[in-house]
Design an enzyme around this catalytic site. Structure first.
Site, PDB file in Angstrom:
ATOM      1  N   ASP A  39      19.852   3.098 -26.460  1.00 44.04           N
ATOM      2  CA  ASP A  39      18.602   2.928 -25.716  1.00 44.04           C
ATOM      3  C   ASP A  39      18.452   4.002 -24.659  1.00 44.04           C
ATOM      4  OD1 ASP A  39      18.074   0.634 -27.069  1.00 44.04           O
ATOM      5  OD2 ASP A  39      18.653  -0.730 -25.457  1.00 44.04           O
ATOM      6  N   LYS A  61      13.375   2.825 -25.210  1.00 44.97           N
ATOM      7  CA  LYS A  61      12.091   2.172 -24.921  1.00 44.97           C
ATOM      8  C   LYS A  61      11.899   2.193 -23.421  1.00 44.97           C
ATOM      9  CE  LYS A  61      12.978  -1.761 -27.557  1.00 44.97           C
ATOM     10  NZ  LYS A  61      12.573  -3.063 -28.051  1.00 44.97           N
ATOM     11  N   MET A 174      13.103  -6.003 -14.591  1.00 48.78           N
ATOM     12  CA  MET A 174      11.766  -5.586 -15.040  1.00 48.78           C
ATOM     13  C   MET A 174      10.706  -6.151 -14.087  1.00 48.78           C
ATOM     14  SD  MET A 174      12.365  -6.036 -19.128  1.00 48.78           S
ATOM     15  CE  MET A 174      13.443  -7.456 -19.039  1.00 48.78           C
TER      16      MET A 174
HETATM   17  N1  SAH Z   1      20.722  -5.261 -20.519  1.00 49.93           N
HETATM   18  C1  SAH Z   1      20.336  -4.740 -19.213  1.00 49.93           C
HETATM   19  C2  SAH Z   1      18.937  -5.145 -18.846  1.00 49.93           C
HETATM   20  C3  SAH Z   1      17.869  -4.547 -19.735  1.00 49.93           C
HETATM   21  S1  SAH Z   1      16.240  -4.986 -19.257  1.00 49.93           S
HETATM   22  C4  SAH Z   1      21.382  -5.201 -18.168  1.00 49.93           C
HETATM   23  O1  SAH Z   1      22.165  -6.106 -18.448  1.00 49.93           O
HETATM   24  O2  SAH Z   1      21.409  -4.623 -17.077  1.00 49.93           O
HETATM   25  C5  SAH Z   1      15.743  -3.579 -18.341  1.00 49.93           C
HETATM   26  C6  SAH Z   1      15.795  -3.847 -16.860  1.00 49.93           C
HETATM   27  O3  SAH Z   1      17.153  -3.912 -16.420  1.00 49.93           O
HETATM   28  C7  SAH Z   1      15.163  -2.794 -15.980  1.00 49.93           C
HETATM   29  O4  SAH Z   1      13.771  -2.972 -15.878  1.00 49.93           O
HETATM   30  C8  SAH Z   1      15.857  -3.055 -14.661  1.00 49.93           C
HETATM   31  O5  SAH Z   1      15.302  -4.181 -14.031  1.00 49.93           O
HETATM   32  C9  SAH Z   1      17.260  -3.427 -15.115  1.00 49.93           C
HETATM   33  N2  SAH Z   1      18.168  -2.272 -15.160  1.00 49.93           N
HETATM   34  C10 SAH Z   1      18.852  -1.815 -16.208  1.00 49.93           C
HETATM   35  N3  SAH Z   1      19.603  -0.742 -15.884  1.00 49.93           N
HETATM   36  C11 SAH Z   1      19.395  -0.520 -14.569  1.00 49.93           C
HETATM   37  C12 SAH Z   1      19.884   0.424 -13.623  1.00 49.93           C
HETATM   38  N4  SAH Z   1      20.752   1.382 -13.970  1.00 49.93           N
HETATM   39  N5  SAH Z   1      19.433   0.331 -12.379  1.00 49.93           N
HETATM   40  C13 SAH Z   1      18.589  -0.622 -11.992  1.00 49.93           C
HETATM   41  N6  SAH Z   1      18.089  -1.544 -12.822  1.00 49.93           N
HETATM   42  C14 SAH Z   1      18.483  -1.503 -14.099  1.00 49.93           C
END
Ligand code: SAH
Length: 252
Positions: A39, A61, A174
C-alpha cells in the site's frame, strides 16, 4: 479446502513508517518473498528493506483520492498466489486495523488459497508513544476505542455518548475530513470543549509532527495537516508546552 500446491499468502503489517517498528517476522517474510504487494502507507524505510530481486506491486490508495479498486487488489492477490511464488501482502500499521483484510482473505478463500497473518504496530500505539502517553491508564480509562472518521457510507457513526465521557481515550483514524462532524457530535453529547485532542501526523516518519488541540480547536487544527494522521482524543502530550509551541510555529 486450501490448495496446498501454492505457498500460503502472508498478510503483514509494516508498522506506521520507521523500520524500527517492523517485527522480525515481517522482516523475514520480506526477505524470502517472490512478490510484495504493498500500500501507499508503507514507509519508505520498510520498502527499502525489500531485496532488489523481489517484485513489488504498488496498489496504493489515498482517502478520497486516486485508488486501486479493492476488486482489482483482490484479483491481483489471487493471480500472484496462483503463479506459485511466495506472496507478501504488506499493509501500513497493523494489517488487521482498517486494512480491508477480510475482503482479501475472502478472495483467497474463494480461490481455495491459504494464508497467514503477521500483525504490525498500529499508528495509534506509536503515536501515543510519541507523545509520552499510554493508551490506557489505571484510574483514567479502562478501555480504548479505535474508530474511523469515515466509512464507505460517509462519516461514520459511533457511540458518541461513550466517547464523550471525561477520561475516555479514542484513537480516530482517517479523521481529517470528518473532524468538524466528530467535534459537533461530541459537543452535542456533552464533551468538555477543553478535552485534549492530539493530532500526530506522519507517525514514525522523518516528518512526524504533533499538533496539540482541544475538542474546541480540533476542526481548525486538522487544517494544518496534509499527511496521514491519527487523532488521539482524550490525550495531551505529556510535555504540553513544547508541543503547543510547535502548533504556534506551524500556524505562523
Ligand atoms: N492499518 C493501519 C491503518 C490504515 S487506515 C494501522 O494500523 O495503522 C489509514 C489511516 O491510518 C490514516 O488515515 C491515518 O489515520 C492512520 N495512519 C496510518 N499510518 C499512519 C502514520 N504513519 N501516521 C499517522 N497516521 C497513520
Amino acid at each position: 479446502m486450501a490448495n496446498h500446491r501454492f505457498p500460503p499468502v502472508t498478510f503483514a503489517g509494516a508498522g506506521p513508517g520507521s523500520a524500527s517498528h517492523l517485527t522480525m517476522g515481517v522482516y523475514q517474510a520480506l526477505q524470502t518473498a517472490d512478490v510484495v504487494i504493498h500500500d501507499r502507507l508503507v514507509g519508505v524505510e520498510v520498502l527499502d528493506l525489500i531485496p532488489a530481486k523481489v517484485r513489488r506491486i504498488d496498489v496504493g490508495k489515498t482517502g478520497f483520492g486516486p485508488s486501486t479498486a479493492q476488486a482489482v487488489i483482490n484479483a491481483t492477490l489471487v493471480e500472484q498466489a496462483q503463479s506459485g511464488g511466495r506472496v507478501v501482502r504488506l499493509k501500513g500499521g497493523d494489517c488487521g486495523i482498517f486494512g480491508r483484510l477480510d475482503e482479501e482473505i475472502e478472495a483467497l478463500e474463494a480461490a481455495g488459497l491459504a494464508y497467514t497473518i503477521l500483525p504490525g504496530l498500529t499508528a495509534a500505539s506509536v503515536a501515543a508513544a510519541a507523545i509520552g502517553q499510554s493508551l490506557t491508564r489505571r484510574g483514567r480509562n479502562a478501555s480504548l476505542r479505535i474508530v474511523t472518521g469515515h466509512d464507505m457510507a460517509g462519516f461514520a457513526d459511533h457511540d458518541w455518548r461513550g466517547i464523550a465521557v471525561s477520561g475516555e481515550v479514542t484513537a480516530i483514524y482517517m479523521g481529517k475530513k470528518s473532524a468538524r462532524f466528530v467535534q459537533g457530535r461530541l459537543m452535542m453529547h456533552g464533551a468538555a470543549p477543553d478535552t485534549p485532542a492530539t493530532i500526530v501526523e506522519n507517525v514514525s516518519r522523518p516528518d512526524q509532527r504533533v499538533v496539540s488541540a482541544t475538542l474546541d480547536t480540533l476542526a481548525q487544527a486538522v487544517r494544518l495537516i496534509d499527511g496521514p494522521a491519527v487523532i488521539l482524543y482524550g490525550l495531551a502530550p505529556r510535555h504540553a508546552a513544547p508541543a503547543l509551541s510547535q502548533l504556534k510555529e506551524a500556524q505562523a
